[in-house]
Enzyme design. Structure first.
Site, mmCIF file in Angstrom:
data_model
loop_
_atom_site.group_PDB
_atom_site.id
_atom_site.type_symbol
_atom_site.label_atom_id
_atom_site.label_comp_id
_atom_site.label_asym_id
_atom_site.label_seq_id
_atom_site.Cartn_x
_atom_site.Cartn_y
_atom_site.Cartn_z
ATOM 1 N N HIS A 128 79.959 56.897 107.335
ATOM 2 C CA HIS A 128 80.526 57.360 108.598
ATOM 3 C C HIS A 128 80.778 56.032 109.483
ATOM 4 O O HIS A 128 80.307 54.947 109.139
ATOM 5 C CB HIS A 128 79.369 58.315 109.101
ATOM 6 C CG HIS A 128 78.108 57.490 109.535
ATOM 7 N ND1 HIS A 128 77.877 57.028 110.610
ATOM 8 C CD2 HIS A 128 77.017 57.777 108.758
ATOM 9 C CE1 HIS A 128 76.673 56.562 110.672
ATOM 10 N NE2 HIS A 128 76.034 57.109 109.643
ATOM 11 N N CYS A 151 71.823 56.346 106.065
ATOM 12 C CA CYS A 151 73.155 56.608 105.674
ATOM 13 C C CYS A 151 74.102 55.200 105.784
ATOM 14 O O CYS A 151 73.431 54.182 106.125
ATOM 15 C CB CYS A 151 73.740 57.453 107.035
ATOM 16 S SG CYS A 151 73.330 59.286 107.004
#
Length: 523
Positions: free
Chosen positions: A427, A446
């Site tokens: 992301h 992440c």
């Protein structure tokens, strides 16, 4: 009287029966050739073998010896004597038995020659399995690794050695074919060709910069010369000159450090690694690359966690490179392979359990205003909004916490989704300045990617519908929008800390302290 007659009749019938001819047992012949003997192997001996691949090997040649031909035996013995070149351990093979048999081969009986032949095949089978699959199972070693086990036909790989003039081919087929693995093997050879190192540990109190004088520079220069980053000097002085600074910069680049020429803790730490430590590091990485896929897809993203780098690969060519931010040591990024399914513009962010437990709940307990400052909405089990004032720390883990979309969202303005049990994504980020840092192990697991909109345009691959302007427009609406990918693109998140490039050794910091632990398990 009648009974007596019957008795004589039976004797007469038995005596008149033809005797069955004796069975002829064919004794297999031993073939004598200029190259050596070919000896039949008893079927019971074959049946007693524990390795099914070895059984298939002999069944394919009508249960005869294969390695008693001098030329083939020379090749296999040479292979066993150089297993270290593949990052394998001699202790895992019966090298002493093989050596003893070879030294006394002229005195071995036919039965002993059969045993020797089987011994060679069993060790070859062991070699094939270790070099192709690895010695350990990563999914049993690590809870945050999820790799699909390679479907390897060991029997076929072993049978390749029976093909005429195919020994080298068979060896290559057994080994992983990926470029990184080949570069690791090259790196191991480069390292093994270096002389022994006997250096003192380098210790400095302050940073060393150009034109500084420091006694530690004597050992620093010697180490740079050893590793080939500095040309040999007639006189080694404690002065930090321009030639040495250039050598330091080359060394820093090879180790993923900022090539600023300043000798600090990071540079001295890398310099203090010994040749033996680097060798163990390379061997650990070779084992990892036996776990990774033997064949990659036509188009994929590959992330090397310790290198903080994402590469877009198509038809074996690297088309794009992006910096990434990965999980810190306490919240490691998992190792996995998956397939990208879709991306989301202006994503919301549901706070995962680890971050909730370690970050959100403690922050909210200190200040209820935390939720509004982070634009987080709280939902109960009935999906009803819970105000910050009614939030209860005793029920904190039963709530769902969702951060609204926008530039302040933890996922940034675009999220790339791929199925995985760890709930990690690729992301954007609301802290893009972190990409300027050299050490980017900063996330909670992440992966944050630099220049995400350029990557978005590439992945969507639709200039008419999704060019850069239209992507910007979709983001500017502020609406959460899902866009499915129209082509198959895979993602591989891997971990490797060593390789070689154009004959130059490359090393990266072992962020999660996995290298030496893995080596110990192998040794």
């Amino acid at each position: 009287m009648k009974l007596l007659s019957v008795f004589f009749m039976l004797i007469l019938l038995i005596s008149c029966e033809e005797k069955a001819p004796p069975k002829v047992v064919m004794i297999p012949k031993i073939e004598i050739t200029e190259a050596g003997k070919i000896i039949p192997i008893d079927s019971a001996r074959i049946a007693s073998l524990k390795d099914s691949s070895v059984m298939v090997f002999y069944n394919a040649i009508q249960n005869k010896t294969f390695w008693m031909m001098d030329s083939t035996r020379v090749k296999i013995i040479s292979l066993f004597n150089h297993v270290q070149d593949d990052g394998l351990f001699p202790k895992d093979f019966d090298l002493k038995k093989i050596q003893n048999s070879e030294e006394n081969i002229k005195n071995l009986s036919n039965s002993d020659l059969v045993d020797y032949d089987i011994l060679l095949t069993e060790n070859l089978s062991r070699y094939v399995e270790k070099v192709s699959k690895g010695s350990l199972n990563p999914n049993k070693l690590y809870t945050n690794w999820e790799l699909k086990e390679n479907n390897i036909n060991f029997k076929t790989l072993l049978l390749n050695f029976q093909k005429k003039d195919s020994f080298d081919y068979a060896v290559n087929e057994a080994s992983p074919n990926h470029l990184v693995y080949k570069r690791l093997k090259t790196a191991l050879k480069i390292l093994n060709d270096l002389p022994k190192d006997h250096f003192k540990k380098i210790e400095i109190k302050n940073k060393i910069e150009l034109n500084d004088s420091n006694p530690a520079l004597i050992d620093i220069k010697k180490k740079l010369i050893f590793w080939g980053d500095l040309k040999p000097l007639d006189t080694v002085t404690p002065v930090y000159d321009e030639a040495t600074e250039l050598g330091v910069k080359i060394f820093q680049m090879r180790h993923g450090l900022a090539p600023d020429g300043v000798i600090g803790i990071g540079t001295t730490g890398a310099l203090n690694f010994t040749k033996e430590q680097r060798k163990k590091q390379i061997i650990a990485n070779m084992e990892r690359w036996r776990w990774y896929p033997r064949a990659f897809e036509n188009e994929y993203l590959i992330i090397n966690i310790p290198d903080y780098t994402l590469r877009v690969v198509k038809n074996s060519d690297t088309l794009r490179t992006h910096k990434v931010i990965i999980g810190r040591a306490a919240r490691k990024t998992p190792v996995l392979s998956s397939k990208l399914t879709h991306l989301i513009f202006n994503p919301t962010w549901t706070v995962p359990p680890t971050i909730l437990r370690k970050d959100v709940i403690p922050a909210a307990a200190r200040n209820r205003g935390y939720f509004s400052s982070k634009n987080i909405t709280i939902y109960d089990s009935n999906n009803k909004v819970v105000s910050a004032g009614n939030w209860s720390i005793n029920r904190a883990r039963s709530y769902r916490y969702v951060q609204s979309p926008g530039s302040a969202n933890a996922l940034g303005l675009v999220k790339f989704v791929f199925p995985n049990r760890f709930t990690v994504y690729l992301h954007d980020t609301n802290t893009r300045g972190f990409f300027e840092k050299d050490i980017r192990a900063l996330s909670s697991g992440c992966i944050r990617v630099e220049n995400p909109f350029e990557l978005t345009e590439y992945l969507l691959d639709d200039p008419e519908k999704w060019n850069s302007e239209q992507i910007t427009e979709a983001i500017n609406t502020g609406k959460t929008t899902q866009v499915n990918l129209n082509k198959a693109i895979y993602i591989h998140i891997f971990y490797w800390t060593a390789w070689s490039e154009n004959g130059s050794l490359q090393f990266r910091d072992d962020l999660y302290n996995l290298d030496m632990d893995l080596y110990k398990k192998l040794d």
